[in-house]
Design a protein around this motif. Structure first.
Motif, PDB file in Angstrom:
ATOM      1  N   ARG A  66       0.461  -1.079  -0.061  1.00 16.25           N
ATOM      2  CA  ARG A  66      -0.165  -0.007  -0.269  1.00 16.25           C
ATOM      3  C   ARG A  66       0.719   1.965  -0.256  1.00 16.25           C
ATOM      4  O   ARG A  66       1.712   0.954   0.284  1.00 16.25           O
ATOM      5  CB  ARG A  66      -0.924   0.175   0.865  1.00 16.25           C
ATOM      6  N   THR A 113      -0.890   7.293   6.496  1.00 18.55           N
ATOM      7  CA  THR A 113      -2.710   7.089   6.279  1.00 18.55           C
ATOM      8  C   THR A 113      -2.206   6.431   4.775  1.00 18.55           C
ATOM      9  O   THR A 113      -1.745   7.410   4.179  1.00 18.55           O
ATOM     10  CB  THR A 113      -3.494   8.656   6.619  1.00 18.55           C
ATOM     11  N   ASP A 114      -2.744   5.593   4.877  1.00 18.01           N
ATOM     12  CA  ASP A 114      -3.423   4.576   3.304  1.00 18.01           C
ATOM     13  C   ASP A 114      -4.460   5.344   2.476  1.00 18.01           C
ATOM     14  O   ASP A 114      -5.277   6.396   3.155  1.00 18.01           O
ATOM     15  CB  ASP A 114      -3.412   3.523   3.269  1.00 18.01           C
ATOM     16  N   GLU A 115      -4.642   4.810   1.438  1.00 25.14           N
ATOM     17  CA  GLU A 115      -5.290   5.915  -0.088  1.00 25.14           C
ATOM     18  C   GLU A 115      -6.706   5.232   0.971  1.00 25.14           C
ATOM     19  O   GLU A 115      -7.791   6.191   0.687  1.00 25.14           O
ATOM     20  CB  GLU A 115      -5.385   5.383  -0.877  1.00 25.14           C
ATOM     21  N   ASP A 116      -6.976   3.950   2.062  1.00 27.84           N
ATOM     22  CA  ASP A 116      -8.545   4.210   2.073  1.00 27.84           C
ATOM     23  C   ASP A 116      -8.964   4.343   3.589  1.00 27.84           C
ATOM     24  O   ASP A 116      -9.486   4.339   4.031  1.00 27.84           O
ATOM     25  CB  ASP A 116      -8.911   2.643   2.614  1.00 27.84           C
ATOM     26  N   GLY A 117      -7.515   5.129   4.181  1.00 27.55           N
ATOM     27  CA  GLY A 117      -8.252   6.245   5.406  1.00 27.55           C
ATOM     28  C   GLY A 117      -7.866   5.380   6.706  1.00 27.55           C
ATOM     29  O   GLY A 117      -7.492   6.229   7.275  1.00 27.55           O
ATOM     30  N   GLY A 118      -7.202   4.312   6.103  1.00 29.42           N
ATOM     31  CA  GLY A 118      -6.778   3.656   7.759  1.00 29.42           C
ATOM     32  C   GLY A 118      -4.936   4.341   8.024  1.00 29.42           C
ATOM     33  O   GLY A 118      -4.057   4.741   7.221  1.00 29.42           O
ATOM     34  N   SER A 119      -5.361   4.103   9.055  1.00 28.74           N
ATOM     35  CA  SER A 119      -4.071   5.002  10.186  1.00 28.74           C
ATOM     36  C   SER A 119      -3.275   3.573  10.615  1.00 28.74           C
ATOM     37  O   SER A 119      -3.234   3.352  11.222  1.00 28.74           O
ATOM     38  CB  SER A 119      -3.625   6.299  10.917  1.00 28.74           C
ATOM     39  N   TRP A 167       1.343   5.017   1.445  1.00 30.00           N
ATOM     40  CA  TRP A 167       1.509   6.054   2.916  1.00 30.00           C
ATOM     41  C   TRP A 167       1.758   7.093   3.179  1.00 30.00           C
ATOM     42  O   TRP A 167       2.810   7.358   2.365  1.00 30.00           O
ATOM     43  CB  TRP A 167       2.265   5.133   4.072  1.00 30.00           C
TER      44      TRP A 167
END
Length: 73
Positions: free
Chosen positions: A14, A48-54, A16
């Motif tokens: 992913r 934070t990744d492209e899906d909003g996960g941190s 980030w």
């Protein structure tokens, strides 16, 4: 790196983006002993990744690249 400060990375398949102010880590915070000298250093930052996960990452520099030592949820 932007102006020698982490800005983004590719990890675990992913992309980030650093989403807070990175903190420089010195040798004293690493659990593993320093091998070969040369001043081990790294950074701690939230990304934070492209899906909003941190996650919070601890990364350190090797001779040829960067290594993710730990990732915290």
């Amino acid at each position: 790196m932007v102006d020698d400060i982490p800005a983004r990375m590719f990890y675990a398949g992913r992309r980030w983006r650093v989403s807070d102010m990175p903190t420089r880590l010195r040798e004293s915070v690493w659990a593993a002993p320093l091998h070969g000298g040369g001043g081990l250093y790294g950074w701690r930052f939230q990304a934070t990744d492209e899906d909003g996960g941190s996650f919070v990452f601890d990364v350190f520099r090797t001779e040829s690249d960067w290594h993710v030592h730990r990732a915290y949820t």
